[in-house]
Design an enzyme around this catalytic site. Structure first.
Site, PDB file in Angstrom:
ATOM      1  N   CYS A 137      42.427 -22.374 -41.642  1.00 32.11           N
ATOM      2  CA  CYS A 137      42.613 -20.922 -41.516  1.00 32.11           C
ATOM      3  C   CYS A 137      42.107 -20.369 -40.195  1.00 32.11           C
ATOM      4  O   CYS A 137      42.617 -19.357 -39.710  1.00 32.11           O
ATOM      5  CB  CYS A 137      41.902 -20.207 -42.668  1.00 32.11           C
ATOM      6  SG  CYS A 137      42.818 -20.226 -44.216  1.00 32.11           S
ATOM      7  N   THR A 138      41.084 -20.996 -39.616  1.00 31.01           N
ATOM      8  CA  THR A 138      40.491 -20.447 -38.394  1.00 31.01           C
ATOM      9  C   THR A 138      41.172 -20.949 -37.132  1.00 31.01           C
ATOM     10  O   THR A 138      40.660 -20.717 -36.029  1.00 31.01           O
ATOM     11  CB  THR A 138      38.997 -20.784 -38.334  1.00 31.01           C
ATOM     12  OG1 THR A 138      38.823 -22.207 -38.428  1.00 31.01           O
ATOM     13  CG2 THR A 138      38.237 -20.111 -39.462  1.00 31.01           C
ATOM     14  N   UNK A 139      42.326 -21.584 -37.282  1.00 32.16           N
ATOM     15  CA  UNK A 139      43.080 -22.051 -36.112  1.00 32.16           C
ATOM     16  C   UNK A 139      44.204 -21.050 -35.834  1.00 32.16           C
ATOM     17  O   UNK A 139      45.185 -21.003 -36.592  1.00 32.16           O
ATOM     18  CB  UNK A 139      43.650 -23.441 -36.365  1.00 32.16           C
ATOM     19  N   PRO A 140      44.100 -20.236 -34.781  1.00 31.99           N
ATOM     20  CA  PRO A 140      45.109 -19.200 -34.534  1.00 31.99           C
ATOM     21  C   PRO A 140      46.544 -19.726 -34.411  1.00 31.99           C
ATOM     22  O   PRO A 140      47.450 -19.154 -35.031  1.00 31.99           O
ATOM     23  CB  PRO A 140      44.626 -18.538 -33.236  1.00 31.99           C
ATOM     24  CG  PRO A 140      43.140 -18.743 -33.249  1.00 31.99           C
ATOM     25  CD  PRO A 140      42.949 -20.102 -33.866  1.00 31.99           C
ATOM     26  N   MET A 161      47.959 -20.657 -37.921  1.00 38.65           N
ATOM     27  CA  MET A 161      48.263 -19.509 -38.765  1.00 38.65           C
ATOM     28  C   MET A 161      49.433 -18.699 -38.206  1.00 38.65           C
ATOM     29  O   MET A 161      50.255 -18.176 -38.966  1.00 38.65           O
ATOM     30  CB  MET A 161      47.024 -18.623 -38.903  1.00 38.65           C
ATOM     31  CG  MET A 161      45.844 -19.309 -39.583  1.00 38.65           C
ATOM     32  SD  MET A 161      46.229 -19.923 -41.241  1.00 38.65           S
ATOM     33  CE  MET A 161      46.532 -18.386 -42.110  1.00 38.65           C
TER      34      MET A 161
END
EC number: 1.21.99.3
Length: 304
Positions: A168-171, A174
């Site tokens: 989720c924290t990988u732009p 996502m």
């Protein structure tokens, strides 16, 4: 008598306990094994270090905003301008691979970022997966019930299996999820899709970026990883989602950190995408699926 006792004493000292050489031999073998591992790690570091230095230098340059804006706006020559796609209502669809955006307040060359880059390059160097080779059947975990499974358990006969590694924290992961969802919707009749949730790319207690849509710390347990995966599941496409183990066995086997795409068919890796963020290209996966669909049905599919 004293002479006999003395002789017996000398003989007893020379004999020693039976099997005394066993522990010594085991220790020697262990020492040799550790030495070989140390040599292998040293050799790999020597091979990786120039590549790592090049990446570190690039990150340092990108901390200068004038260079960052010029470089990130420039399109790679291998990635031509994407075709404009329209949906059924005639509205323009977003591109498969929107450009990577880095906010001005984000520093790229930090101790945390260099640790993450080194970790990713090391996993890529030691990965078992290679295009044209056998697919590693690494362990994954179901989010409901923590049941242990294998990646190839999700392969059905000769149907291709698409693996999408990310967090989720990988732009970029996502930002391109909607494009991946369109591919799932279009090709799920003939192709299987599996999302594998791996360690966070930009955890709140690691390499922090304000461009990340979520604030999630590093996973300390499977429960933490399940909680993060459920956030993704809320907006994820209708395909299976599993977790990597806490030992990161699947991410290590496939060199998948920060994110990566693969296609497996009949136990063989048919497509290996580049390592994210730069090499993570949903458009490449679309091209592979279009070619497969054309071979399967004999007609070139119309884009969504």
């Amino acid at each position: 008598m004293p002479r006999q006792a003395a002789s017996r004493l000398v003989v007893g000292e020379g004999e020693g306990p039976p099997g005394a050489s066993g522990p010594a031999a085991t220790m020697l073998r262990s020492l040799l094994l550790h030495s070989l591992r140390l040599c292998a790690q040293t050799a790999s570091c020597l091979v990786l270090f120039p590549r790592f230095l090049g990446t570190a230098f690039m990150l340092w340059l990108l901390d200068f905003l004038c260079i960052r804006k010029h470089f990130l706006r420039r399109r790679h020559p291998d990635h031509p301008e994407p075709e404009v796609e329209l949906n059924s209502e005639g509205e323009e669809m977003p591109p498969d691979d929107p450009p990577i955006c880095v906010s001005d307040d984000n520093r790229l060359c930090t101790l945390a970022s260099l640790k993450a880059v080194w970790h990713g390059q090391k996993l890529d160097f030691f990965k078992q997966a290679h295009e044209g080779g056998p697919a590693p059947n690494s362990e994954v975990v179901r989010p409901d019930g923590f049941q242990s499974q294998r990646i190839l358990d999700y392969a059905q006969g000769t149907r291709p299996l698409v693996l999408n590694f990310g967090s989720c924290t990988u732009p970029p992961f996502m930002a391109r999820m909607s494009a991946f969802q369109r591919l799932v919707t279009k090709y799920q009749r003939d192709v299987d899709f599996l999302i594998i949730y791996i360690e966070e790319a930009h955890p709140s207690d690691g390499w922090v970026t304000t461009d990340s849509p979520y604030v999630i710390p590093q996973h300390r347990s499977l429960e933490d990883r399940v909680s993060a995966a459920r956030v993704l599941q809320q907006g994820a496409p209708g395909c299976a989602l599993v977790l990597d183990t806490m030992a990161n066995s699947s991410s290590s086997a496939y060199g998948a950190y920060f994110e990566r795409l693969y296609v497996i068919q009949s136990g063989t890796i048919m497509y290996q995408g580049g390592r994210g963020p730069d090499g993570y290209q949903v458009s490449e996966l679309r091209t592979w699926l279009e070619r497969y669909d054309e071979q399967l049905h004999g007609t070139r599919p119309r884009r969504l």
